[in-house]
Scaffold this active site. Structure first.
Site, short mmCIF file in Angstrom:
data_model
loop_
_atom_site.label_atom_id
_atom_site.label_comp_id
_atom_site.label_asym_id
_atom_site.label_seq_id
_atom_site.Cartn_x
_atom_site.Cartn_y
_atom_site.Cartn_z
N LYS A 35 -3.73 -12.08 62.94
CA LYS A 35 -3.61 -11.16 64.21
C LYS A 35 -4.37 -9.91 64.09
O LYS A 35 -4.38 -9.06 63.35
CB LYS A 35 -2.48 -11.10 64.67
CG LYS A 35 -1.42 -10.16 63.90
CD LYS A 35 -0.05 -10.04 63.61
CE LYS A 35 0.64 -9.46 62.59
NZ LYS A 35 1.77 -8.29 63.06
N ARG A 131 14.11 -6.41 65.93
CA ARG A 131 13.12 -6.66 66.43
C ARG A 131 13.15 -8.17 67.50
O ARG A 131 13.04 -7.60 68.80
CB ARG A 131 11.73 -6.40 65.90
CG ARG A 131 10.96 -5.81 66.15
CD ARG A 131 9.34 -5.77 65.94
NE ARG A 131 9.27 -7.28 65.04
CZ ARG A 131 8.13 -6.86 64.23
NH1 ARG A 131 7.18 -6.06 63.56
NH2 ARG A 131 7.71 -8.42 63.14
N TYR A 256 -12.96 22.40 63.77
CA TYR A 256 -12.14 22.63 64.56
C TYR A 256 -11.00 23.71 64.19
O TYR A 256 -10.31 23.15 63.23
CB TYR A 256 -11.95 21.46 65.92
CG TYR A 256 -13.04 20.94 66.48
CD1 TYR A 256 -13.09 21.59 67.89
CD2 TYR A 256 -13.41 19.89 66.53
CE1 TYR A 256 -13.96 21.29 68.46
CE2 TYR A 256 -14.22 19.13 66.94
CZ TYR A 256 -14.65 20.38 67.82
OH TYR A 256 -15.32 19.51 68.68
N MET A 304 -15.19 13.99 66.70
CA MET A 304 -15.01 12.99 67.25
C MET A 304 -16.03 11.89 66.54
O MET A 304 -15.50 10.38 66.06
CB MET A 304 -15.42 12.82 69.12
CG MET A 304 -15.20 11.10 69.27
SD MET A 304 -15.53 11.14 71.47
CE MET A 304 -14.29 12.47 71.63
C1 PLP Z 1 5.99 -11.71 62.12
C2 PLP Z 1 4.96 -11.47 61.26
N1 PLP Z 1 4.70 -12.30 60.16
C3 PLP Z 1 4.02 -12.20 59.15
C4 PLP Z 1 3.52 -10.84 58.85
C5 PLP Z 1 2.02 -9.95 58.38
O1 PLP Z 1 3.00 -8.97 57.73
P1 PLP Z 1 2.00 -8.67 56.12
O2 PLP Z 1 0.76 -8.12 57.33
O3 PLP Z 1 3.30 -7.13 55.87
O4 PLP Z 1 1.59 -9.74 55.34
C6 PLP Z 1 3.46 -9.82 60.48
C7 PLP Z 1 2.92 -8.76 60.29
O5 PLP Z 1 3.21 -7.41 60.81
C8 PLP Z 1 4.40 -10.37 60.92
O6 PLP Z 1 4.94 -9.62 62.17
#
Ligand code: PLP
Length: 369
Positions: A35, A131, A256, A304
């Site tokens: 992701k 969550r 800055y 920047m």
């Molecule tokens: C649902 C879920 N699984 C797995 C992961 C992977 O976690 P990590 O990057 O700590 O291994 C994440 C990351 O945020 C997550 O939200």
């Protein structure tokens, strides 16, 4: 000649880290989490590099899955947050995705659906992260409802996420683990709960499926490194160059707001990298960078497009000298993104995902995205 700032991505290191994750959990299927554009590393390139090694990928949303499918990635892909609206189910089917189910409206939509093939499903339980997920009290009923719909729900796993698996204090982790393990036992359900810190430090949380994320990119999420985490290798090297040098007397402000003031004659190097590239502006004076492989220190607020470093102890450094903001220098020295993150009062995840699109990614010294 172009701007020298490049994020170099070492796909061999990515494969090394994946093998480490998989080797630590030989009885689990290790799903590579890609992701957020593979934590800033380029999801398509990382997926291609892991093809044949990782049997499955996970992303946060359908757009990320679509980009992988469009690039020809054929491995199973699971949506970690499931669908965001019921009309996404058509894409789940056509793209052949799996999905998490974490709430009642998703459950209803899925049970009313008639896909051509059953879909891999992870039932998300809130064991204490608070969550996403069904409460442990509700989870058994939801599990049974999903099990009773084999024409919709294929491979079903119990999924949960740990809030403190990275911490030295494992009391809350143990509490969450007990809740999810008890449920798994009651339902005879295969588990999918372990993220990177759990894979590295909690063998007792390894399940049928594990979900390594940040460790694949070479960052150590543990509050206290262990033997396994020390074997991780950095995947991203954020590399630039010195583009100007200033010789200043004592008492001169730099950058800055004049936050850094020289206390003696000081040699300042200007680096082509700033917050407009994603480098964190919260970096304090003293944040380490590598110049020609040697550690030196940030001096002044990050701008920047530029930042300034103290080269007083490096008279040989000059315009064109290599600067590594994190990763591995050409001399072989390593500055970990985890260490830089501590100086920015953040975590490696934000630094890695924060590298902005204007920074070209170069893969193993070859193609640039
Ligand atoms: C649902 C879920 N699984 C797995 C992961 C992977 O976690 P990590 O990057 O700590 O291994 C994440 C990351 O945020 C997550 O939200």
């Amino acid at each position: 000649m172009s701007r020298p700032l490049i994020a170099h991505i070492d796909l061999d290191a990515l494969r090394h880290n994946y093998r480490l994750a998989a080797g630590l959990a030989p009885d689990s299927l290790s799903v590579a989490v890609l992701k957020a554009d593979a934590y800033g590393h380029g999801a398509v390139s990382c997926a291609k590099a892991l093809a044949g090694l990782a049997p499955m990928f996970a992303v946060a949303a359908i757009e990320e899955a679509m980009a992988l499918r469009e690039a020809g990635i054929r491995e199973p892909i699971v949506l970690l947050e499931g669908i965001f609206s019921a009309d996404e189910l058509a894409l789940v089917e056509s793209l052949e995705l799996g999905m998490a189910i974490h709430s009642d409206w998703q459950l209803e939509a899925v049970l009313a659906w008639r896909p051509a093939r059953p879909v891999m499903t992870w039932l998300k339980v809130d064991s204490g992260m608070h969550r996403l997920g069904f409460s442990p009290d509700r989870a058994a009923a939801v599990w049974k409802a999903l099990k009773a719909a084999p024409e919709v729900v294929g491979d079903l796993h119990l999924m949960s996420h740990f809030a403190t698996a990275d911490s030295r204090d494992d009391r809350y982790f143990a509490q969450q683990r007990e809740i999810i393990m008890a449920l798994a036992e009651q339902l005879d359900a295969p588990l999918c709960v372990a993220n990177s810190p759990s894979i590295l430090a909690h063998v007792e949380a390894h399940g049928a499926i594990n979900r390594p994320g940040v460790m694949l990119y070479g960052s150590d999420p543990l509050e206290q490194a262990n033997d396994a985490s020390q074997q991780l290798s950095p995947v991203m090297t954020l590399r630039s160059e010195i583009i100007a040098v200033r010789e200043l007397g004592a008492g001169e402000p730099v950058g800055y707001g004049g936050r850094f003031v020289t206390s003696a004659p000081t040699r300042i190097g200007v680096v082509a990298c700033g917050y407009g590239d994603g480098y964190d502006r919260h970096a304090v004076d003293g944040t380490p960078v590598l110049v020609d492989g040697q550690r030196c220190r940030l001096a002044g607020k990050v701008s920047m497009d530029m930042m300034t470093v103290d080269l007083t102890d490096m008279p040989q450094a000059d315009i064109g000298s290599e600067v590594v903001l994190w990763g591995r220098s050409q001399a072989g020295t390593v500055l970990s993104v985890d260490e830089v993150a501590t100086y920015c009062d953040t975590i490696s995840y934000t630094l890695l995902t924060g590298v902005l699109p204007r920074v070209p990614r170069r893969y193993n010294g070859g193609h640039i995205d």
